[in-house]
Motif scaffolding. Structure first.
Motif, mmCIF file in Angstrom:
data_model
loop_
_atom_site.group_PDB
_atom_site.id
_atom_site.type_symbol
_atom_site.label_atom_id
_atom_site.label_comp_id
_atom_site.label_asym_id
_atom_site.label_seq_id
_atom_site.Cartn_x
_atom_site.Cartn_y
_atom_site.Cartn_z
ATOM 1 N N ASN A 120 0.827 -1.213 0.000
ATOM 2 C CA ASN A 120 0.000 0.000 0.000
ATOM 3 C C ASN A 120 0.856 1.256 0.000
ATOM 4 O OD1 ASN A 120 -2.456 -1.352 -0.065
ATOM 5 N ND2 ASN A 120 -2.637 -1.415 2.161
ATOM 6 N N GLU A 121 1.914 1.264 0.810
ATOM 7 C CA GLU A 121 2.803 2.428 0.856
ATOM 8 C C GLU A 121 3.506 2.663 -0.474
ATOM 9 O OE1 GLU A 121 5.569 2.236 4.083
ATOM 10 O OE2 GLU A 121 3.979 2.312 5.583
ATOM 11 N N SER A 122 3.783 1.589 -1.195
ATOM 12 C CA SER A 122 4.476 1.701 -2.487
ATOM 13 C C SER A 122 3.517 1.935 -3.640
ATOM 14 C CB SER A 122 5.293 0.436 -2.750
ATOM 15 O OG SER A 122 6.304 0.322 -1.787
ATOM 16 N N GLY A 123 2.238 1.822 -3.372
ATOM 17 C CA GLY A 123 1.239 2.068 -4.408
ATOM 18 C C GLY A 123 1.127 0.956 -5.441
ATOM 19 N N ILE A 124 1.518 -0.266 -5.061
ATOM 20 C CA ILE A 124 1.349 -1.379 -5.995
ATOM 21 C C ILE A 124 0.481 -2.464 -5.368
ATOM 22 C CG2 ILE A 124 3.537 -0.931 -7.154
ATOM 23 C CD1 ILE A 124 4.710 -3.356 -5.759
ATOM 24 N N LYS A 125 -0.092 -3.266 -6.213
ATOM 25 C CA LYS A 125 -0.943 -4.370 -5.765
ATOM 26 C C LYS A 125 -0.130 -5.657 -5.778
ATOM 27 C CE LYS A 125 -4.985 -2.192 -7.652
ATOM 28 N NZ LYS A 125 -5.536 -1.836 -8.915
ATOM 29 N N ILE A 126 -0.565 -6.620 -5.000
ATOM 30 C CA ILE A 126 0.138 -7.914 -4.968
ATOM 31 C C ILE A 126 0.172 -8.536 -6.359
ATOM 32 C CG2 ILE A 126 -1.892 -9.268 -4.294
ATOM 33 C CD1 ILE A 126 1.755 -9.853 -3.112
ATOM 34 N N SER A 127 -0.821 -8.282 -7.170
ATOM 35 C CA SER A 127 -0.857 -8.832 -8.535
ATOM 36 C C SER A 127 0.221 -8.233 -9.429
ATOM 37 C CB SER A 127 -2.236 -8.607 -9.164
ATOM 38 O OG SER A 127 -2.528 -7.221 -9.214
ATOM 39 N N GLU A 128 0.817 -7.118 -9.002
ATOM 40 C CA GLU A 128 1.873 -6.466 -9.773
ATOM 41 C C GLU A 128 3.277 -6.890 -9.339
ATOM 42 O OE1 GLU A 128 -0.198 -2.233 -10.862
ATOM 43 O OE2 GLU A 128 0.415 -2.544 -8.758
ATOM 44 N N VAL A 129 3.364 -7.692 -8.278
ATOM 45 C CA VAL A 129 4.663 -8.176 -7.828
ATOM 46 C C VAL A 129 5.154 -9.219 -8.828
ATOM 47 C CG1 VAL A 129 5.888 -9.437 -6.012
ATOM 48 C CG2 VAL A 129 4.238 -7.665 -5.401
ATOM 49 N N GLN A 130 6.366 -9.030 -9.329
ATOM 50 C CA GLN A 130 6.910 -9.909 -10.357
ATOM 51 C C GLN A 130 7.700 -11.085 -9.795
ATOM 52 O OE1 GLN A 130 9.017 -6.589 -11.891
ATOM 53 N NE2 GLN A 130 7.653 -6.334 -13.653
ATOM 54 N N THR A 162 3.325 -19.170 2.794
ATOM 55 C CA THR A 162 2.761 -17.869 2.419
ATOM 56 C C THR A 162 3.268 -17.435 1.050
ATOM 57 O OG1 THR A 162 2.564 -17.219 4.743
ATOM 58 C CG2 THR A 162 2.542 -15.444 3.100
ATOM 59 N N CYS A 163 4.569 -17.541 0.839
ATOM 60 C CA CYS A 163 5.143 -17.110 -0.442
ATOM 61 C C CYS A 163 4.691 -17.994 -1.597
ATOM 62 C CB CYS A 163 6.668 -17.051 -0.346
ATOM 63 S SG CYS A 163 7.242 -15.708 0.723
ATOM 64 N N ASN A 164 4.593 -19.307 -1.369
ATOM 65 C CA ASN A 164 4.065 -20.189 -2.415
ATOM 66 C C ASN A 164 2.629 -19.812 -2.760
ATOM 67 O OD1 ASN A 164 6.127 -21.969 -3.275
ATOM 68 N ND2 ASN A 164 5.861 -23.249 -1.468
ATOM 69 N N GLY A 165 1.827 -19.524 -1.737
ATOM 70 C CA GLY A 165 0.433 -19.140 -1.982
ATOM 71 C C GLY A 165 0.319 -17.847 -2.765
ATOM 72 N N LEU A 166 1.112 -16.846 -2.378
ATOM 73 C CA LEU A 166 1.082 -15.572 -3.098
ATOM 74 C C LEU A 166 1.571 -15.742 -4.536
ATOM 75 C CD1 LEU A 166 2.400 -13.158 -0.316
ATOM 76 C CD2 LEU A 166 0.053 -13.328 -1.190
ATOM 77 N N ALA A 167 2.623 -16.523 -4.721
ATOM 78 C CA ALA A 167 3.149 -16.751 -6.072
ATOM 79 C C ALA A 167 2.148 -17.518 -6.923
ATOM 80 C CB ALA A 167 4.477 -17.502 -5.996
ATOM 81 N N PHE A 168 1.486 -18.490 -6.325
ATOM 82 C CA PHE A 168 0.467 -19.251 -7.063
ATOM 83 C C PHE A 168 -0.673 -18.326 -7.491
ATOM 84 C CE2 PHE A 168 -3.455 -21.773 -7.147
ATOM 85 C CZ PHE A 168 -3.115 -22.684 -8.148
ATOM 86 N N ALA A 169 -1.109 -17.455 -6.587
ATOM 87 C CA ALA A 169 -2.227 -16.558 -6.876
ATOM 88 C C ALA A 169 -1.885 -15.504 -7.923
ATOM 89 C CB ALA A 169 -2.683 -15.878 -5.588
ATOM 90 N N THR A 170 -0.625 -15.059 -7.945
ATOM 91 C CA THR A 170 -0.246 -13.964 -8.842
ATOM 92 C C THR A 170 0.501 -14.412 -10.088
ATOM 93 O OG1 THR A 170 1.856 -13.604 -7.696
ATOM 94 C CG2 THR A 170 -0.068 -12.373 -6.892
ATOM 95 N N GLY A 171 1.049 -15.616 -10.056
ATOM 96 C CA GLY A 171 1.840 -16.102 -11.189
ATOM 97 C C GLY A 171 3.257 -15.549 -11.222
ATOM 98 N N CYS A 172 3.716 -14.951 -10.134
ATOM 99 C CA CYS A 172 5.064 -14.380 -10.125
ATOM 100 C C CYS A 172 6.124 -15.463 -9.923
ATOM 101 C CB CYS A 172 5.183 -13.297 -9.058
ATOM 102 S SG CYS A 172 5.148 -13.904 -7.380
#
Length: 189
Positions: A47-57, A77-87
């Protein structure tokens, strides 16, 4: 380019966000609280950086050694976030960022109680071995011993992860790195 870096393996939770050259990070003390503060901490940095989790590469995660529960929490947690975003997923062990760009032969040791240490041996910045050791064995190793106290060097973390991204050192799935069996496993045996 951006990446999220998570280390929940130590008493202090550490989360860093690198976003196009700008670095922000948060820490939180108390290994019993990581589960309740990890996702809110990530959300706060985004939020402070103004990006969404979907924008994390890229997501880099410390996979161990360290606290068994902390390792599982960060990896899951990181596997879940990566799975959800495709990063991309990037595995980092506890000692890599400490040893980064060190041209000496060193042994980095992390106290794992009862006179035992997790250790990473490095020659000219390259990992030689990860293992359990004792104080006496460290004295006999023949190289400089660094007893790591958990202090982090932000520039080394950023450079290490950027090198892994540039070298495409990605993994399909983050997996825990345990150097010894858990207490439950030892008691079962």
């Amino acid at each position: 380019m951006n990446f999220l870096f998570v280390d929940s393996c130590q008493n202090e939770l550490f989360v860093l966000l690198y976003n196009n050259g700008k670095v922000s990070y948060r820490t939180s003390n108390g290994n019993k609280k990581h589960n309740s503060v990890l996702l809110p901490t990530i959300d706060e940095l985004l939020n402070e950086s103004g990006i969404k989790i979907s924008e994390v590469q890229n997501i880099a995660c410390v996979i161990g050694p360290g606290s068994f529960t902390g390792i599982r929490l960060g990896v899951t947690t990181c596997n879940g976030l990566a799975f959800a975003t495709g990063c991309n997923r990037i595995a980092v062990n506890t000692f890599e960022t400490v040893a980064y760009n060190n041209t000496n032969d060193i042994l980095i040791a992390l106290d794992c109680r009862h006179g035992n240490y997790y250790a990473g041996q490095y020659k000219c910045g390259m990992e030689v071995a990860l293992f359990n050791t004792t104080e006496q064995e460290m004295l006999e190793c023949g190289c400089k011993v660094i007893k790591w106290n958990g202090e982090r060097e932000i520039n080394k973390i950023v450079a290490c992860v950027l090198d892994k991204i540039n070298n495409k050192e990605f993994c399909q799935m983050l997996s825990p790195l345990y150097l010894k069996k858990s207490q439950a496993e030892r008691e079962t045996e």
